[in-house]
Design a protein around this motif. Structure first.
Motif, PDB file in Angstrom:
ATOM      1  N   GLN A 138       0.796  -1.223   0.000  1.00  0.00           N
ATOM      2  CA  GLN A 138       0.000   0.000   0.000  1.00  0.00           C
ATOM      3  C   GLN A 138       0.832   1.278   0.000  1.00  0.00           C
ATOM      4  OE1 GLN A 138      -2.494  -0.257   3.427  1.00  0.00           O
ATOM      5  NE2 GLN A 138      -3.585  -2.061   2.679  1.00  0.00           N
ATOM      6  N   ALA A 139       1.962   1.276   0.681  1.00  0.00           N
ATOM      7  CA  ALA A 139       2.742   2.510   0.850  1.00  0.00           C
ATOM      8  C   ALA A 139       3.103   3.182  -0.477  1.00  0.00           C
ATOM      9  CB  ALA A 139       3.987   2.244   1.691  1.00  0.00           C
ATOM     10  N   PRO A 140       3.677   2.473  -1.447  1.00  0.00           N
ATOM     11  CA  PRO A 140       4.028   3.172  -2.692  1.00  0.00           C
ATOM     12  C   PRO A 140       2.800   3.626  -3.477  1.00  0.00           C
ATOM     13  CG  PRO A 140       4.546   0.830  -2.869  1.00  0.00           C
ATOM     14  CD  PRO A 140       4.144   1.078  -1.455  1.00  0.00           C
ATOM     15  N   VAL A 141       1.695   2.898  -3.333  1.00  0.00           N
ATOM     16  CA  VAL A 141       0.462   3.276  -4.031  1.00  0.00           C
ATOM     17  C   VAL A 141      -0.094   4.570  -3.450  1.00  0.00           C
ATOM     18  CG1 VAL A 141      -1.903   2.559  -4.538  1.00  0.00           C
ATOM     19  CG2 VAL A 141      -0.050   0.872  -4.581  1.00  0.00           C
ATOM     20  N   LEU A 142      -0.164   4.622  -2.122  1.00  0.00           N
ATOM     21  CA  LEU A 142      -0.682   5.820  -1.471  1.00  0.00           C
ATOM     22  C   LEU A 142       0.211   7.035  -1.726  1.00  0.00           C
ATOM     23  CD1 LEU A 142      -1.884   4.241   1.876  1.00  0.00           C
ATOM     24  CD2 LEU A 142      -3.300   5.034  -0.039  1.00  0.00           C
TER      25      LEU A 142
END
Length: 96
Positions: free
Chosen positions: A50-54
């Motif tokens: 999730q981190a790189p997407v957010l």
């Protein structure tokens, strides 16, 4: 782990929390390069996926495509790492 986890256990899944998305991928890859393990090894990749997407999306509807690309890239790298086939060059290939 070999002393305490029976070989009949099909797989071990670790939490990726506390690691960056890149560290989690690198650690998963290193674990899956160990010889003669009787189990499948993986991480629970919630935060690391999730981190790189957010970061790419930032709530901006015009950046949905970038967020999707970030997710695809991290998922592809993690998939390769799951089999010990991840390389650092996969990170720079993202930019190309």
């Amino acid at each position: 782990m070999k002393r305490v986890v029976p070989a009949a256990v099909p797989g071990l899944v670790f939490l990726s929390g506390g690691q960056s998305d890149l560290q989690a991928t690198e650690h998963l890859n290193a674990m899956n390069q160990l010889p003669d393990l009787p189990w499948q090894l993986s991480f629970s990749f919630g935060r690391a996926l999730q981190a790189p997407v957010l970061k790419a999306w930032k709530g901006d509807p015009t950046k949905v495509g970038e967020a999707q690309q970030a997710f695809h890239h991290r998922a592809l790298c993690n998939s390769k790492a799951r089999f010990g086939e991840y390389t650092e060059q996969m990170e720079t290939a993202k930019a190309a």
